[in-house]
Design a protein around this motif. Structure first.
Motif, short mmCIF file in Angstrom:
data_model
loop_
_atom_site.label_atom_id
_atom_site.label_comp_id
_atom_site.label_asym_id
_atom_site.label_seq_id
_atom_site.Cartn_x
_atom_site.Cartn_y
_atom_site.Cartn_z
N ILE A 102 4.66 32.13 62.51
CA ILE A 102 5.14 32.80 61.31
C ILE A 102 4.10 33.82 60.84
O ILE A 102 2.93 33.50 60.70
CB ILE A 102 5.40 31.79 60.17
N THR A 103 4.55 35.05 60.62
CA THR A 103 3.71 36.11 60.06
C THR A 103 4.15 36.36 58.63
O THR A 103 5.35 36.51 58.37
CB THR A 103 3.85 37.41 60.88
N ILE A 104 3.20 36.39 57.71
CA ILE A 104 3.51 36.67 56.31
C ILE A 104 3.18 38.12 56.03
O ILE A 104 2.04 38.55 56.17
CB ILE A 104 2.73 35.73 55.37
N MET A 105 4.21 38.88 55.65
CA MET A 105 4.06 40.30 55.35
C MET A 105 4.16 40.48 53.84
O MET A 105 5.11 40.01 53.22
CB MET A 105 5.13 41.11 56.07
N LEU A 106 3.18 41.16 53.27
CA LEU A 106 3.12 41.36 51.83
C LEU A 106 3.90 42.61 51.44
O LEU A 106 3.87 43.61 52.14
CB LEU A 106 1.67 41.49 51.38
N LEU A 107 4.61 42.53 50.30
CA LEU A 107 5.42 43.64 49.81
C LEU A 107 4.78 44.25 48.57
O LEU A 107 4.36 43.52 47.67
CB LEU A 107 6.83 43.16 49.46
N ARG A 108 4.72 45.57 48.52
CA ARG A 108 4.25 46.29 47.34
C ARG A 108 5.33 47.29 46.95
O ARG A 108 5.70 48.16 47.73
CB ARG A 108 2.94 47.02 47.64
N TYR A 109 5.82 47.15 45.73
CA TYR A 109 6.87 48.02 45.22
C TYR A 109 6.24 49.23 44.55
O TYR A 109 5.33 49.09 43.74
CB TYR A 109 7.74 47.26 44.21
N GLU A 110 6.73 50.41 44.87
CA GLU A 110 6.18 51.62 44.29
C GLU A 110 6.96 52.02 43.04
O GLU A 110 8.19 51.97 43.03
CB GLU A 110 6.23 52.77 45.31
N ARG A 111 6.24 52.39 42.01
CA ARG A 111 6.79 52.96 40.78
C ARG A 111 7.72 52.04 39.99
O ARG A 111 8.56 52.51 39.25
CB ARG A 111 7.48 54.29 41.08
N LEU A 112 7.59 50.75 40.14
CA LEU A 112 8.36 49.84 39.30
C LEU A 112 7.50 49.43 38.12
O LEU A 112 6.36 49.00 38.28
CB LEU A 112 8.79 48.59 40.07
N GLN A 113 8.05 49.56 36.92
CA GLN A 113 7.31 49.20 35.72
C GLN A 113 7.91 47.95 35.11
O GLN A 113 9.04 47.58 35.38
CB GLN A 113 7.36 50.35 34.72
N ASP A 114 7.15 47.33 34.24
CA ASP A 114 7.59 46.12 33.53
C ASP A 114 8.12 45.05 34.48
O ASP A 114 9.24 44.59 34.38
CB ASP A 114 8.63 46.44 32.46
N CYS A 115 7.29 44.68 35.42
CA CYS A 115 7.61 43.60 36.35
C CYS A 115 6.72 42.42 36.01
O CYS A 115 5.50 42.55 35.94
CB CYS A 115 7.39 44.04 37.78
#
Length: 137
Positions: A102-115
């Motif tokens: 299993i490979t864990i890939m990290l997600l980064r959301y661009e330009r989302l505010q108030d998360c």
């Protein structure tokens, strides 16, 4: 195009009206965002794999085949339609080539505010009073 759009830190959701339906029938539950997928094995750095990984997050709109370059990290960029009423995914767990690893890939959301980093939902943020971190940080 070019979203997600914001006004005073609130996401503006637009939906194209089709046909002669009523306003109440519009869902207004999707926004688009570019997602950076980090910790990809080299074998995964392609447009087809980017589309496959993007489908695990939401509806894929576009895949950037030019691989982004971070400080010491290569990543894929995928533009995805996100349901604003569901928590955001922070990582993907993928078994590359069905080898059982299993490979864990990290997600980064661009330009989302108030998360909110606590519940993963849009529309509010986790605020720590007094600028100090609470227990567990």
């Amino acid at each position: 195009m070019g979203g997600p759009w914001h006004f005073e830190r609130a996401i503006i959701i637009l939906e194209k009206h089709t046909g002669t339906g009523e306003i109440i029938e519009l869902k207004l539950n999707q926004t688009e965002s570019w997602i950076q997928i980090h910790n990809d094995p080299l074998i995964c750095l392609s447009g087809e794999v980017g589309a496959f990984l993007g489908k695990m997050v939401g509806e894929v709109r576009e895949v950037d085949v030019e691989i982004g370059k971070g400080d010491s990290d290569c990543f894929l960029c995928v533009r995805v339609g996100i349901d604003v009423f569901k928590p955001l995914k922070r990582r993907l767990k993928v078994d590359i080539l069905s080898f059982g690893t299993i490979t864990i890939m990290l997600l980064r959301y661009e330009r989302l505010q108030d998360c909110c980093f606590s519940c993963g939902r849009l529309g509010h943020t986790l605020r720590v009073s007094g600028g100090k971190r609470g227990p567990g940080y």
